[in-house]
Design a protein around this motif. Structure first.
Motif, PDB file in Angstrom:
ATOM      1  N   CYS A   1       0.852  -1.188   0.000  1.00 35.00           N
ATOM      2  CA  CYS A   1       0.000   0.000   0.000  1.00 35.00           C
ATOM      3  C   CYS A   1       0.892   1.243   0.000  1.00 35.00           C
ATOM      4  O   CYS A   1       1.800   1.358   0.839  1.00 35.00           O
ATOM      5  CB  CYS A   1      -0.904   0.001   1.225  1.00 35.00           C
TER       6      CYS A   1
ATOM      7  N   CYS B   1       0.295   3.065   3.540  1.00 31.57           N
ATOM      8  CA  CYS B   1       0.611   2.515   4.870  1.00 31.57           C
ATOM      9  C   CYS B   1       1.587   1.330   4.848  1.00 31.57           C
ATOM     10  O   CYS B   1       1.861   0.747   5.901  1.00 31.57           O
ATOM     11  CB  CYS B   1      -0.686   2.118   5.580  1.00 31.57           C
TER      12      CYS B   1
ATOM     13  N   CYS C   1      -5.885  -2.342  -0.290  1.00 27.77           N
ATOM     14  CA  CYS C   1      -5.147  -2.413   0.967  1.00 27.77           C
ATOM     15  C   CYS C   1      -6.093  -2.906   2.060  1.00 27.77           C
ATOM     16  O   CYS C   1      -7.100  -2.264   2.332  1.00 27.77           O
ATOM     17  CB  CYS C   1      -4.596  -1.048   1.351  1.00 27.77           C
TER      18      CYS C   1
ATOM     19  N   ALA D   1      -5.636  -2.899   5.174  1.00 32.10           N
ATOM     20  CA  ALA D   1      -5.588  -2.029   6.359  1.00 32.10           C
ATOM     21  C   ALA D   1      -6.353  -0.721   6.124  1.00 32.10           C
ATOM     22  O   ALA D   1      -7.200  -0.336   6.928  1.00 32.10           O
ATOM     23  CB  ALA D   1      -4.133  -1.740   6.724  1.00 32.10           C
ATOM     24  N   CYS D   2      -6.068  -0.031   5.017  1.00 34.13           N
ATOM     25  CA  CYS D   2      -6.711   1.273   4.739  1.00 34.13           C
ATOM     26  C   CYS D   2      -8.043   1.130   4.010  1.00 34.13           C
ATOM     27  O   CYS D   2      -8.798   2.103   3.926  1.00 34.13           O
ATOM     28  CB  CYS D   2      -5.881   2.142   3.808  1.00 34.13           C
TER      29      CYS D   2
END
Ligand SMILES: [Zn+2]
Ligand SMILES: [Zn+2]
Lengths: 187, 187
Positions: A4, A7, A26, A28-29
């Motif tokens: 990503c 991040c 991503c 996470a994001c």
């Protein structure tokens, strides 16, 4: 694409919720990294019945002839991109008269857009990406030494269709690309 | 964009060698991350003198009317993108007749391309991104409730120019976008 860009988490290749295509996502994001076709814009510039061509100083297709053209940038219009590329590759100031061709090349995700244009004065020279720049009478166009099928097809259509010229929309498929790439290279 | 998507190194915003614009560049890989304009493709589909419009179920401009259109994907042609979006948003099968408008919106780096099309049968329904889909006679088009200036301008030009229609190429500048965004929202 592995990580990503926001991040550094490892990205996944999957179909996001509410979508129907694989995308880089991503986990996470939750950002989706879209990849879309790019536009190449250029001109078919004419002076006293002759067409302005550039011999490429760079790969791909170094040594072959092309219409001045290149990737459109953010913040400019298609016409501005075509004029800028004509300026950069041929040091030529042309006047756009109409949209002439819009050609999708799906296998490389590009759309090539050529504008018909006038070169009021026969003033031009090689930009950094050109080995030489020349005006060609229709009968002198180096058909076997053209760089790209979109250039070949646009030039043929242009010469076959006198003014007023309407816009031509078509595609170049992989087998059509190959037939030109098999032409003997020039250096 | 903060990190290289190939190696996680922090990226730099600079002018690469041989270039004349700022780009995102990875100092470790030397990869340049280009960002280019995106194409939105759609149709102006006509059936018995009426035009097919969709009321948006999603932001931006939720509740406003638009021509069926959306982002072109890799691997398809501009025409295929326009047909797919018309299918997805209006469940309508149309036949493209010609390129009608190509409009750059430089401040958002988009090029909107609309094709004139025929809807042979009055068969359509709301896709996931539409609240409703309807055929509008020219005099009934909800001009104050159109989603985007490119839709507004394309529709006006379309109705003002009977067949044979040539392609219209123009730009939408920031102040022109605002004048439409100030219209009263609908929900
Ligand atoms: Zn992330
Ligand atoms: Zn890197």
């Amino acid at each position: 694409m592995k990580y990503c860009s926001q991040c550094k988490t490892g990205i996944e290749w999957k179909i996001p919720a509410g979508d129907n295509r694989h995308r880089y996502v991503c986990p996470a994001c939750d950002i989706i990294f879209y990849d879309n076709p790019r536009i190449v814009a250029g001109t078919i510039a004419e002076h006293a019945g002759k067409i302005l061509l550039c011999r490429r100083a760079i790969e791909p297709r170094k040594g072959y002839w092309t219409l001045p053209a290149g990737f459109m940038e953010n913040g400019e219009s298609t016409e501005e991109a075509a004029l800028r590329e004509t300026r950069e590759e041929a040091n030529a100031e042309v006047i756009i008269t109409s949209l002439f061709s819009m050609i999708t090349v799906p296998h490389i995700a590009q759309v090539h857009i050529f504008f018909a244009a006038e070169l009021p004065k026969p003033e031009f020279s090689s930009g950094e990406e050109s080995l030489e720049v020349e005006l060609f009478a229709p009968e002198d166009i180096p058909w076997d030494e053209l760089a790209f099928p979109t250039v070949n097809r646009s030039l043929k259509l242009y010469l076959e269709n006198p003014t007023p010229r309407h816009a031509h929309v078509f595609d170049i498929l992989p087998h059509q690309a190959l037939s030109v790439e098999e032409a003997s290279p020039k250096s």
